[in-house]
Enzyme design. Structure first.
Site, mmCIF file in Angstrom:
data_model
loop_
_atom_site.group_PDB
_atom_site.id
_atom_site.type_symbol
_atom_site.label_atom_id
_atom_site.label_comp_id
_atom_site.label_asym_id
_atom_site.label_seq_id
_atom_site.Cartn_x
_atom_site.Cartn_y
_atom_site.Cartn_z
ATOM 1 N N SER A 164 26.045 81.229 -31.674
ATOM 2 C CA SER A 164 25.381 81.303 -30.381
ATOM 3 C C SER A 164 25.378 79.922 -29.725
ATOM 4 O O SER A 164 26.429 79.359 -29.458
ATOM 5 C CB SER A 164 23.968 81.862 -30.546
ATOM 6 O OG SER A 164 23.438 82.241 -29.295
ATOM 7 N N LYS A 207 10.304 87.971 -8.975
ATOM 8 C CA LYS A 207 9.583 86.882 -9.635
ATOM 9 C C LYS A 207 9.199 87.262 -11.058
ATOM 10 O O LYS A 207 9.198 86.449 -11.953
ATOM 11 C CB LYS A 207 8.331 86.525 -8.819
ATOM 12 C CG LYS A 207 7.474 85.427 -9.439
ATOM 13 C CD LYS A 207 8.261 84.133 -9.591
ATOM 14 C CE LYS A 207 7.417 83.047 -10.217
ATOM 15 N NZ LYS A 207 8.197 81.810 -10.432
#
Length: 339
Positions: free
Chosen positions: A167, A219
């Site tokens: 990763s 948001k």
């Protein structure tokens, strides 16, 4: 019973005095440290000497006096010949990165890279011994950007993976001009994952309301306490995909030979299979590579150690002092009880 009361009184007085000292010193430290930046110290050690010492230990154990004398003479002649030739050896700067989920080691890595770039030549080399299973995107993005500085300076970069570079760890590894891997090291995991619990139904069952107020359509997409919507879930997945696409583009930029669609599935491969997938270039441990390089190059291990603030040092000292006080009190208690 008296000895227990005596011990408790002694411990209470000692701890009180200690706390007063800590508070005073902490306040003084806070005042002194305003506007100051944390610093540290760069240590540079010769790996040639390390490998030489290992070799000397064996030689002095297995060779007789005549053999040691001949070996010493041979080494001296070689050193004199190298000195007369006037040729400067290649320098290899060795860095270590042991990554946690926040890539905290980047705080030291950035200074180590700044230092070596001030003196490194294009004929030199940087070797990074990398161990990381990945973590936060922005943290490993910064760590990878620090390594990109080496590539941008045209200094050869070799990344050695002995255990794992997955990763975010592979995001860093792919920047290397050359990636070496131990046969059973874990590499890949070119993917993005996010997970969070949601206890909205539990709260609702217990008549607990949670209000999530936002300004901006996206948001807040998924929340832990509020009720998640399909629209929010879709936006969250879209953001994950965007991050994954950027990750793939970044890897391809530095390793264009990869079939990115076949390796960017989130899977991991052991070293041997990773080589077949072209995730790594060569199967070799960092010890094997560096010990071989030591024969013809000067190897320097760099480590930047962050200095602890006075407040941190006081905290450590206070903890040790409290433990010492408790031990002394316990000794007094034992002496009184056991006579």
């Amino acid at each position: 019973m008296d000895f227990l009361l005596e011990y408790a009184g002694f411990l209470a007085r000692a701890v009180t005095v200690l706390l007063v000292v800590v508070v005073i010193l902490s306040a003084a430290t806070a005042m002194r440290s305003r506007g100051r930046t944390r610093s540290g110290e760069l240590t540079v050690s010769s790996l040639n000497e390390f490998y030489s010492d290992l070799k000397d230990s064996i030689e002095h154990s297995v060779l007789n006096k005549a053999q040691l004398k001949a070996l010493k003479k041979s080494k001296k002649a070689k050193q004199q010949q190298e000195k007369k030739s006037g040729t400067e050896k290649k320098r290899i700067y060795v860095l270590d990165f042991d990554g946690d989920i926040k890539a905290s080691a980047v705080d030291s890595l950035r200074h180590e890279i700044t230092a070596l770039l001030a003196v490194a030549r294009p004929t030199d080399e940087v070797v990074l011994r990398l161990e990381s299973g990945g973590g936060m995107v922005h943290s490993y993005g910064l760590a990878a950007s620090q390594l990109a500085r080496i590539r941008d300076a045209k200094i050869p970069l070799t990344v050695c993976v002995d255990k794992v570079a997955a990763s975010g760890g592979y995001m860093m590894a792919c920047i290397g001009d050359k990636i070496l891997s131990a046969p059973f090291a874990v590499l890949g995991s070119i993917g993005v994952v996010a997970q969070l619990p949601n206890i909205h139904r539990l709260l609702k069952k217990n008549n607990i309301d949670v209000e999530v107020l936002t300004a901006g359509e996206h948001k807040r997409t998924l929340t832990i306490l509020g009720e998640n919507t399909e629209q929010g879930r879709a936006k969250f997945l879209e953001d994950l995909q965007t991050t994954h696409d950027l990750f793939k583009q970044f890897v391809v930029q530095y390793r264009p030979q990869l079939d990115i669609n076949s390796v960017a599935t989130g899977e991991v491969w052991l070293g041997t299979d990773a080589q077949q997938q072209q995730l790594v270039d060569q199967l070799q441990t960092s010890d094997e590579y560096l010990s071989a390089c030591a024969a013809n190059a000067d190897l320097y291990a760099l480590e930047f150690v962050q200095k602890k603030s006075l407040q941190e040092r006081v905290g450590l000292t206070a903890g040790a002092a409290a433990e010492h006080i408790a031990d002394k009190g316990w000794e007094r208690l034992q002496r009184r009880f056991l006579g």
